[in-house]
Design a protein around this motif. Structure first.
Motif, PDB file in Angstrom:
ATOM      1  N   PHE A   1      11.972   0.737 -15.237  1.00 20.77           N
ATOM      2  CA  PHE A   1      12.411  -0.392 -14.413  1.00 20.77           C
ATOM      3  C   PHE A   1      11.626  -0.415 -13.117  1.00 20.77           C
ATOM      4  N   ALA A   2      11.272  -1.624 -12.654  1.00 25.18           N
ATOM      5  CA  ALA A   2      10.639  -1.810 -11.353  1.00 25.18           C
ATOM      6  C   ALA A   2      11.209  -3.059 -10.706  1.00 25.18           C
ATOM      7  N   HIS A   3      11.348  -3.041  -9.390  1.00 26.75           N
ATOM      8  CA  HIS A   3      12.023  -4.093  -8.629  1.00 26.75           C
ATOM      9  C   HIS A   3      11.113  -4.576  -7.507  1.00 26.75           C
ATOM     10  N   ASN A   4      11.195  -5.863  -7.208  1.00 21.82           N
ATOM     11  CA  ASN A   4      10.498  -6.467  -6.073  1.00 21.82           C
ATOM     12  C   ASN A   4      11.536  -7.139  -5.193  1.00 21.82           C
ATOM     13  N   GLY A   5      11.800  -6.565  -4.024  1.00 20.19           N
ATOM     14  CA  GLY A   5      12.788  -7.140  -3.126  1.00 20.19           C
ATOM     15  C   GLY A   5      13.602  -6.039  -2.470  1.00 20.19           C
ATOM     16  N   TYR A   6      14.749  -6.431  -1.928  1.00 19.98           N
ATOM     17  CA  TYR A   6      15.646  -5.435  -1.341  1.00 19.98           C
ATOM     18  C   TYR A   6      17.047  -6.005  -1.247  1.00 19.98           C
ATOM     19  N   PHE A   7      18.015  -5.118  -1.108  1.00 19.45           N
ATOM     20  CA  PHE A   7      19.355  -5.524  -0.699  1.00 19.45           C
ATOM     21  C   PHE A   7      19.920  -4.438   0.210  1.00 19.45           C
TER      22      PHE A   7
ATOM     23  N   LEU B   1       5.511  -1.961  -1.304  1.00 21.90           N
ATOM     24  CA  LEU B   1       5.506  -2.111   0.148  1.00 21.90           C
ATOM     25  C   LEU B   1       6.895  -1.700   0.600  1.00 21.90           C
ATOM     26  N   ALA B   2       7.008  -0.508   1.143  1.00 18.79           N
ATOM     27  CA  ALA B   2       8.311   0.100   1.400  1.00 18.79           C
ATOM     28  C   ALA B   2       9.108  -0.698   2.418  1.00 18.79           C
ATOM     29  N   SER B   3      10.417  -0.808   2.186  1.00 19.32           N
ATOM     30  CA  SER B   3      11.313  -1.398   3.167  1.00 19.32           C
ATOM     31  C   SER B   3      11.360  -0.504   4.404  1.00 19.32           C
ATOM     32  N   PRO B   4      11.529  -1.100   5.594  1.00 16.10           N
ATOM     33  CA  PRO B   4      11.575  -0.292   6.814  1.00 16.10           C
ATOM     34  C   PRO B   4      12.613   0.823   6.716  1.00 16.10           C
ATOM     35  N   GLY B   5      12.199   2.017   7.097  1.00 17.19           N
ATOM     36  CA  GLY B   5      13.100   3.152   7.115  1.00 17.19           C
ATOM     37  C   GLY B   5      13.143   3.957   5.837  1.00 17.19           C
ATOM     38  N   LEU B   6      12.573   3.432   4.745  1.00 15.08           N
ATOM     39  CA  LEU B   6      12.584   4.173   3.485  1.00 15.08           C
ATOM     40  C   LEU B   6      11.285   4.964   3.348  1.00 15.08           C
ATOM     41  N   PRO B   7      11.374   6.264   3.116  1.00 16.64           N
ATOM     42  CA  PRO B   7      10.161   7.088   3.083  1.00 16.64           C
ATOM     43  C   PRO B   7       9.290   6.814   1.862  1.00 16.64           C
TER      44      PRO B   7
ATOM     45  N   ARG C   1       0.796  -1.222   0.000  1.00 16.18           N
ATOM     46  CA  ARG C   1       0.000   0.000   0.000  1.00 16.18           C
ATOM     47  C   ARG C   1       0.833   1.279   0.000  1.00 16.18           C
ATOM     48  N   ASP C   2       2.130   1.166  -0.228  1.00 18.08           N
ATOM     49  CA  ASP C   2       3.002   2.338  -0.120  1.00 18.08           C
ATOM     50  C   ASP C   2       3.298   2.961  -1.479  1.00 18.08           C
ATOM     51  N   GLY C   3       2.304   2.977  -2.338  1.00 14.75           N
ATOM     52  CA  GLY C   3       2.452   3.616  -3.639  1.00 14.75           C
ATOM     53  C   GLY C   3       2.301   2.644  -4.787  1.00 14.75           C
ATOM     54  N   TRP C   4       2.122   3.210  -5.957  1.00 10.78           N
ATOM     55  CA  TRP C   4       1.945   2.433  -7.177  1.00 10.78           C
ATOM     56  C   TRP C   4       2.546   3.206  -8.340  1.00 10.78           C
TER      57      TRP C   4
ATOM     58  N   THR D   1      16.555   4.694  -2.651  1.00 10.96           N
ATOM     59  CA  THR D   1      16.304   3.258  -2.548  1.00 10.96           C
ATOM     60  C   THR D   1      17.410   2.428  -3.176  1.00 10.96           C
ATOM     61  N   ASP D   2      17.551   1.218  -2.658  1.00  6.45           N
ATOM     62  CA  ASP D   2      18.409   0.233  -3.293  1.00  6.45           C
ATOM     63  C   ASP D   2      17.903  -0.110  -4.695  1.00  6.45           C
TER      64      ASP D   2
END
Length: 268
Positions: free
Chosen positions: A104-110, A82-88, A34-37, A132-133
């Motif tokens: 480009f769009a990404h699903n995940g984190y590093f 769905l934003a990673s913790p700490g990312l606005p 829910r943190d944007g589209w 963002t990463d």
């Protein structure tokens, strides 16, 4: 974590028509993601993609529905964040990211988010819109596109993340280019997210119909007889000219050239 959806159609169509049967289930995922589209839609040759974003949940947002109904294209990618913790939750951190004719769009984190900074062309890094990463991942792909093709650039950028990051969950991504839509699948099954959400959470699957090809994250109905799993560390290419679909297995940096297998030729 996020959700991804991509489509290529034989002829330009309104996106809600091109994604018939998928819009409702995908939109429902924004109740969690829910943190944007964001939506990137291919335009004519040499033109930048049309990109529309919002920082609110897609479900119940008028601009989400208007964009799907009013955007006519033959190729698009959609992203629910769905934003990673700490990312606005701000526009600069909202996918898709775009430079020139590529989105480009990404699903995940590093982590750390700047693990790739030394490998990104300085002028691209200076132009980063957010923190963002995921955007750094994209900028590394763009840097590699100066010397190689999209499939190899995606695979090599992911290998760079695996080599340099302290940890990663998923490197799943979609890349929309002038001539094709690309998808890459990659996951660390030992990450906290993978163990908590289960083995299907980061799966990408694609479906070849007569007049469209779609690629999607898990979370929407994907009966096994109609959808094919994109194996991890493989790149899917969907050509916009003829819906030709191929998969390419990523090769090690120092290994032989990647192997390519024809997955499907979608004829009229």
């Amino acid at each position: 974590m996020c959700r991804l959806l991509g489509v290529v159609t034989r002829a330009p169509l309104p996106l809600d028509t091109a994604l018939d049967g998928l819009v409702g289930p995908f939109t429902e995922l924004s109740l969690e993601h829910r943190d944007g589209w964001g939506i990137a839609a291919g335009q004519g040759t040499g033109s930048s993609p049309l990109v529309v974003k919002g920082i609110e949940p897609a479900a119940g947002t008028d601009s989400w529905g208007r964009t799907l109904a009013g955007t006519v294209t033959d190729a698009a990618l959609l992203h629910l964040r769905l934003a990673s913790p700490g990312l606005p939750v701000v526009p600069g951190n909202t996918h898709p990211f775009t430079v020139g004719t590529v989105a480009f769009a990404h699903n995940g984190y590093f982590t750390p988010y700047d693990a790739l900074d030394e490998l990104i062309a300085p002028e691209l890094l200076a132009g980063a819109a957010g923190s963002t990463d995921s955007e750094r991942y994209f900028l590394r792909v763009l840097t590699l596109l100066r010397e190689t093709g999209p499939a190899d650039a995606l695979a090599r950028a992911a290998a760079d993340v695996r080599e340099r990051a302290a940890a990663y969950a998923s490197l799943n991504c979609l890349l929309l280019a002038e001539d094709a839509l690309y998808a890459y699948a990659d996951e660390d099954p030992e990450s906290e997210v993978s163990r908590r959400r289960g083995p299907d959470f980061f799966r990408l699957r694609y479906r070849v119909d007569e007049d469209r090809v779609v690629i999607a994250s898990s979370g929407i109905p994907q009966p096994d007889d109609r959808w094919t799993v994109l194996p991890y560390r493989e790149v899917l290419e969907i050509r916009r000219a003829d819906l030709r679909v191929t998969t390419t297995r990523a090769a090690p940096h120092s290994g032989p050239a990647p192997s390519t297998t024809l997955a499907h030729v979608n004829r009229r």
